[in-house]
Structures are given as C-alpha cells and as structure tokens.
Scaffold this motif. Structure first.
Motif, mmCIF file in Angstrom:
data_model
loop_
_atom_site.group_PDB
_atom_site.id
_atom_site.type_symbol
_atom_site.label_atom_id
_atom_site.label_comp_id
_atom_site.label_asym_id
_atom_site.label_seq_id
_atom_site.Cartn_x
_atom_site.Cartn_y
_atom_site.Cartn_z
ATOM 1 N N ASN A 158 -31.109 -97.695 -28.209
ATOM 2 C CA ASN A 158 -32.077 -97.751 -27.109
ATOM 3 C C ASN A 158 -32.123 -96.446 -26.328
ATOM 4 O OD1 ASN A 158 -29.458 -98.924 -25.849
ATOM 5 N ND2 ASN A 158 -30.699 -98.296 -24.113
ATOM 6 N N GLN A 159 -33.252 -96.274 -25.645
ATOM 7 C CA GLN A 159 -33.504 -95.068 -24.855
ATOM 8 C C GLN A 159 -33.125 -95.350 -23.402
ATOM 9 O OE1 GLN A 159 -37.695 -94.128 -24.552
ATOM 10 N NE2 GLN A 159 -37.302 -91.937 -24.370
ATOM 11 N N LEU A 160 -32.492 -94.400 -22.751
ATOM 12 C CA LEU A 160 -32.115 -94.588 -21.346
ATOM 13 C C LEU A 160 -33.352 -94.562 -20.465
ATOM 14 C CD1 LEU A 160 -29.325 -94.047 -22.543
ATOM 15 C CD2 LEU A 160 -28.839 -92.581 -20.604
ATOM 16 N N CYS A 161 -33.362 -95.444 -19.453
ATOM 17 C CA CYS A 161 -34.504 -95.485 -18.536
ATOM 18 C C CYS A 161 -34.394 -94.321 -17.527
ATOM 19 C CB CYS A 161 -34.560 -96.812 -17.804
ATOM 20 S SG CYS A 161 -33.142 -97.108 -16.734
ATOM 21 N N GLU A 162 -35.497 -94.097 -16.837
ATOM 22 C CA GLU A 162 -35.573 -92.989 -15.868
ATOM 23 C C GLU A 162 -34.481 -93.106 -14.788
ATOM 24 O OE1 GLU A 162 -39.002 -91.428 -12.927
ATOM 25 O OE2 GLU A 162 -39.704 -92.475 -14.713
ATOM 26 N N GLU A 163 -34.215 -94.344 -14.356
ATOM 27 C CA GLU A 163 -33.230 -94.555 -13.287
ATOM 28 C C GLU A 163 -31.822 -94.192 -13.771
ATOM 29 O OE1 GLU A 163 -35.567 -97.062 -14.057
ATOM 30 O OE2 GLU A 163 -36.833 -96.282 -12.463
ATOM 31 N N GLU A 164 -31.528 -94.486 -15.033
ATOM 32 C CA GLU A 164 -30.194 -94.141 -15.545
ATOM 33 C C GLU A 164 -30.055 -92.625 -15.680
ATOM 34 O OE1 GLU A 164 -28.771 -96.366 -18.937
ATOM 35 O OE2 GLU A 164 -26.819 -95.383 -18.827
ATOM 36 N N ILE A 165 -31.148 -91.966 -16.022
ATOM 37 C CA ILE A 165 -31.110 -90.497 -16.100
ATOM 38 C C ILE A 165 -30.850 -89.924 -14.693
ATOM 39 C CG2 ILE A 165 -32.496 -88.412 -16.589
ATOM 40 C CD1 ILE A 165 -31.791 -89.755 -19.201
ATOM 41 N N MET A 166 -31.472 -90.538 -13.669
ATOM 42 C CA MET A 166 -31.227 -90.082 -12.287
ATOM 43 C C MET A 166 -29.758 -90.288 -11.915
ATOM 44 S SD MET A 166 -34.616 -91.618 -10.415
ATOM 45 C CE MET A 166 -34.436 -90.938 -8.768
ATOM 46 N N ALA A 167 -29.205 -91.420 -12.340
ATOM 47 C CA ALA A 167 -27.788 -91.703 -12.044
ATOM 48 C C ALA A 167 -26.883 -90.701 -12.772
ATOM 49 C CB ALA A 167 -27.448 -93.132 -12.444
ATOM 50 N N LEU A 168 -27.251 -90.355 -13.995
ATOM 51 C CA LEU A 168 -26.465 -89.364 -14.735
ATOM 52 C C LEU A 168 -26.535 -88.000 -14.049
ATOM 53 C CD1 LEU A 168 -27.219 -90.091 -18.513
ATOM 54 C CD2 LEU A 168 -25.010 -90.257 -17.376
ATOM 55 N N ASP A 169 -27.704 -87.690 -13.528
ATOM 56 C CA ASP A 169 -27.867 -86.411 -12.833
ATOM 57 C C ASP A 169 -26.931 -86.343 -11.622
ATOM 58 O OD1 ASP A 169 -29.365 -83.873 -12.555
ATOM 59 O OD2 ASP A 169 -29.950 -84.765 -10.642
ATOM 60 N N ASP A 170 -26.832 -87.439 -10.892
ATOM 61 C CA ASP A 170 -25.925 -87.462 -9.738
ATOM 62 C C ASP A 170 -24.465 -87.403 -10.179
ATOM 63 O OD1 ASP A 170 -27.854 -87.406 -7.790
ATOM 64 O OD2 ASP A 170 -28.057 -89.582 -7.700
ATOM 65 N N THR A 171 -24.146 -88.063 -11.292
ATOM 66 C CA THR A 171 -22.761 -88.014 -11.783
ATOM 67 C C THR A 171 -22.422 -86.588 -12.212
ATOM 68 O OG1 THR A 171 -23.197 -90.207 -12.701
ATOM 69 C CG2 THR A 171 -21.092 -89.200 -13.259
ATOM 70 N N TYR A 172 -23.387 -85.935 -12.852
ATOM 71 C CA TYR A 172 -23.203 -84.542 -13.279
ATOM 72 C C TYR A 172 -22.930 -83.638 -12.067
ATOM 73 C CZ TYR A 172 -25.152 -79.871 -14.288
ATOM 74 O OH TYR A 172 -25.372 -78.522 -14.357
ATOM 75 N N LYS A 173 -23.682 -83.876 -10.983
ATOM 76 C CA LYS A 173 -23.473 -83.067 -9.775
ATOM 77 C C LYS A 173 -22.109 -83.357 -9.159
ATOM 78 C CE LYS A 173 -28.343 -82.666 -8.897
ATOM 79 N NZ LYS A 173 -29.455 -83.527 -8.507
ATOM 80 N N MET A 174 -21.704 -84.622 -9.236
ATOM 81 C CA MET A 174 -20.391 -84.987 -8.704
ATOM 82 C C MET A 174 -19.287 -84.322 -9.531
ATOM 83 S SD MET A 174 -18.899 -88.762 -7.972
ATOM 84 C CE MET A 174 -17.902 -89.099 -9.388
ATOM 85 N N TRP A 175 -19.478 -84.298 -10.809
ATOM 86 C CA TRP A 175 -18.516 -83.654 -11.726
ATOM 87 C C TRP A 175 -18.377 -82.174 -11.351
ATOM 88 C CZ3 TRP A 175 -19.530 -83.726 -17.790
ATOM 89 C CH2 TRP A 175 -18.444 -83.143 -18.449
ATOM 90 N N LYS A 176 -19.511 -81.525 -11.122
ATOM 91 C CA LYS A 176 -19.479 -80.104 -10.756
ATOM 92 C C LYS A 176 -18.833 -79.895 -9.390
ATOM 93 C CE LYS A 176 -23.053 -77.589 -11.564
ATOM 94 N NZ LYS A 176 -24.071 -76.684 -12.129
ATOM 95 N N GLU A 177 -19.114 -80.849 -8.492
ATOM 96 C CA GLU A 177 -18.518 -80.790 -7.148
ATOM 97 C C GLU A 177 -16.984 -80.822 -7.272
ATOM 98 O OE1 GLU A 177 -19.473 -80.690 -3.098
ATOM 99 O OE2 GLU A 177 -21.002 -81.626 -4.318
ATOM 100 N N MET A 178 -16.490 -81.691 -8.137
ATOM 101 C CA MET A 178 -15.048 -81.805 -8.347
ATOM 102 C C MET A 178 -14.492 -80.532 -8.993
ATOM 103 S SD MET A 178 -14.507 -84.635 -6.977
ATOM 104 C CE MET A 178 -12.763 -84.622 -7.232
ATOM 105 N N GLU A 179 -15.238 -79.971 -9.912
ATOM 106 C CA GLU A 179 -14.795 -78.721 -10.554
ATOM 107 C C GLU A 179 -14.674 -77.596 -9.520
ATOM 108 O OE1 GLU A 179 -16.473 -79.158 -15.125
ATOM 109 O OE2 GLU A 179 -17.549 -77.894 -13.701
ATOM 110 N N ARG A 180 -15.649 -77.542 -8.616
ATOM 111 C CA ARG A 180 -15.608 -76.510 -7.564
ATOM 112 C C ARG A 180 -14.360 -76.698 -6.712
ATOM 113 N NH1 ARG A 180 -21.426 -76.762 -7.564
ATOM 114 N NH2 ARG A 180 -21.429 -78.570 -6.230
#
Lengths: 246, 147
Positions: A210-232
């Motif tokens: 299955n294909q991820l919905c737009e909302e899950e992509i938005m959630a992934l984007d926020d998780t990605y930013k959180m990951w980068k925040e932790m790396e910083r």
C-alpha cells in the motif's frame, strides 16, 4: 533526474521516490509532478528511472505478468520478465540508431532507456520471499535484497552515501519508512537538479502492498525533523566535550 | 466543521501571555494528546504510539483543512520546522467557537498550551514519555539515554 530507493527491512519492503519529472517542451525542459512507483499486484511493486515512454512500456509488460508474479518467483519467471523487457529496450536502441544514423546523437548512450527496480515480498505458511530485483537498461540484473537496499536513477549517489550509514536489514518497516523518507528528502534538499517533491512511499508487508497517505508523509516529515533535532543536540554535546550527558 | 477540528483551532488561537502565539506540529500533537488524556473528551482524536510518541494522523488532516480554509497559516523556521499560527479570519471563527465552548475545556486548552510552550523540545518529549510510556514504545528517541 530521478531517485527511487527500495529497502529490504525485517518484516517487509519499503520503496520511496521523489515526485518530479523533467519533460521536454518547445521552450525547453519543464518540471512536472509524476508517480514513479506502481503496484503490480498485492505483493509486487515496480519503480523505474529513465525515459517516460520506455518506463511505461516496461510497466505494461510487467503488469501483463501480474498474475504469475503473484506466486513465488522462480528462475523461469524471472527470465521471462527479463526477455520481454530486453525486446523493448533493444527495439528502442535499434530505432534510435536507425533514426540518428550519421549524426552526433547516434551514440546509444543517448537512446531512451529504463532502469527498473522490481520488489516482491511474499509470506505464505512457512515460506518467505523478499526480493529487490534491479534490471539495468541492458537487462543485466542483480538481486539487491542481500545488501539490504537498491537504488535507481541519476540521484542514486545521494542515496548510496546516506544508506551506507543505516543497518537497513535490521529495521522494521515502520522505521524503514523513516529512513527512506530521509534519504529522498535529503537528496532533494541537497539541491540535486531535477529531484523534487512530493515524496512517495509504498510498503509491502504480510498484509500486502500500500501507498502511504498524505497525513502519514506529514508525520514522517515531523519525525525526520525530530531526528535531526536530536542529532544537532548530540553533535553540540560531543563538540563541547560533554560526552557524559549523552 | 467537526468538534475536534474546532478545538484544534481554539488551541492554535488562544494566546498565552508573554509567549509568541505559534506552535510546531509536535507541540500541537502533544497538546492535543494531553487534552485527550486529561479531559477524556468524546468526539476527539485517537492517538497511537508512533515514531515520535503519541500521534494522530487525523490532526495532520485537520491542520491541512484549516490551512486550506485560510484559518491558520504556516511560518517556516531555519531548523526546518513549520510553525502554525492563527490568521485574522481564523481569529474571528475561533472566537465564535470559544463562545460556545465549555469553560472547563477552554481552561484545559490554556493550561496544556502554557505547559507545552514553556518546555524545550527535549523537556516536552521527556514529560510525555515519562507520563505515558505506552505511547513512547515505538519512538525513535530513547529519552532515558539523553540526560
């Protein structure tokens, strides 16, 4: 430029792509949004980079074998796919050569091509098949699930650089989605010409594809930013010599 | 508009003294989660343990909807986060909703918003993960490992 990645995770496969195509127009190249990953059946996903027409023909051929590809893959079936694609690609090269004969464009490196990633995840009773199959424009092929990931498209160098840092095969599909998102997102952000949003992500698990919905992509984007925040945060502490607080 | 979406707009609108009135998606998510946990609201978002703790994809859907309706707007930041803030049109609509809202709910919105905005990113994660560990089980961050 295109970038498609496929990750062989513990419990399935994740495929992701950028969403931009560069097409020709009378006024020069134009950018457009395009889907690059397609569902062939419940267990099989197709992605390809190259020229749109050749990709479309490759997809048509593979879709026509959809029922056979829904079973366990064997050598005979895979040869059938490869032979069918070879017919198309050879025909494209022959046509290109005939048309451009005697001109600087005759070189086959200018011919329309397709570089295919075909993924299969199948678990039935005690049997499991997890395949990332790369079919190059000359129809040479390789199985990339052993490495843990496969890439297609001229943006692939970005993906290889990032993916070598992650133990993809040990990741769950849920975390694999995040790694795939990060790889595509950073390749786009680095400014590779011709790569662009929207990011498209598909998964194949025991439940099907299955294909991820737009909302899950938005959630992934926020998780990605959180990951980068932790790396910083970690980076800051390492470089301040404050190792013990990590 | 569904009741849950009205409450989302109220959260983004209601100002907290001496604090810039804008929220990151993570702050919004955590604030709505705290409201759900502390007020036991019906007709509200369902949360699941996600990669960054409690998450409801429906909140993303409603944020996009409020944005399309011109009731909220986004501000990009250097760190890549997209902050949400109320628009002039949104203020008018939110005030109407607040007029019909239960006082207990408004007080709780103000309380959780103040709490969420007063914490740093790590403090906020720690606060949620320690109180609701069942929602942290899929998180990519092991908050206990970061002092």
């Amino acid at each position: 430029m295109t970038l498609i990645v496929a990750l062989a995770c513990k419990d399935g496969i994740v495929m992701a792509s950028d969403g931009q195509a560069t097409g020709g127009s009378a006024g020069g190249p134009v950018r457009m949004s395009i889907q690059k990953i397609f569902q062939i059946n419940e267990h099989v996903l197709f992605g390809a980079s190259g020229d749109i027409g050749t990709i479309q023909r490759s997809k048509t051929i593979i879709s026509s074998l959809s029922q056979e590809l829904n079973k366990e893959w064997d050598f005979g079936l895979m040869e059938k796919v490869r032979t069918s694609l070879f017919g198309v690609y050879k025909n494209e090269i022959d046509r290109h050569r005939a048309f451009y004969k005697g001109t600087p464009q005759e070189d086959i490196r200018n011919a329309p091509i397709a570089d295919v990633l075909l993924c299969n995840f199948l678990r039935r009773e005690d049997k499991q098949q997890k395949i990332i199959w790369h079919i190059a424009p000359d129809c040479s092929d390789e199985m990339l699930d052993e490495i843990g990931y496969g890439c297609s498209g001229s943006g692939d160098v970005f993906a290889y650089t990032l993916l070598k840092n992650y133990p993809v095969k040990e990741l769950s599909v849920e975390r694999g989605k995040l790694v795939a998102y990060r790889v595509i997102k950073e390749a786009i952000e680095i400014g590779a010409y011709g790569l662009g949003e929207p990011i498209d992500i598909w998964v194949i698990t025991e439940e099907g594809s299955n294909q991820l919905c737009e909302e899950e992509i938005m959630a992934l984007d926020d998780t990605y930013k959180m990951w980068k925040e932790m790396e910083r945060e970690v980076f800051k502490r390492i470089f301040s010599g404050d190792y013990e607080t990590i | 508009m569904k009741k849950r979406e009205k409450r989302l707009l109220e959260l983004i609108y209601l100002p907290i003294e001496a604090v810039k009135n804008m929220m990151s998606p993570i702050q919004i998510m955590k604030a709505m989660f705290l409201m759900k946990q502390e007020l036991n609201l019906s007709e509200f978002y369902e949360f699941k343990p996600y990669l960054y703790g409690p998450c409801s994809f429906d909140i993303y859907f409603d944020l996009s909807d409020l944005d399309k309706k011109g009731l909220i707007d986004t501000i990009p930041t250097l760190q890549g986060w997209k902050y949400y803030k109320i628009t002039e049109k949104g203020k008018i609509v939110a005030k109407e909703f607040i007029g019909e809202e239960d006082r207990i709910v408004i007080d709780k919105i103000l309380e959780v918003k103040k709490k969420v905005l007063s914490k740093s990113f790590l403090e906020l994660l720690r606060y949620i993960y320690e109180r609701y560990p069942e929602y942290a089980k899929n998180s990519i961050i092991n908050i206990g490992a970061i002092k």
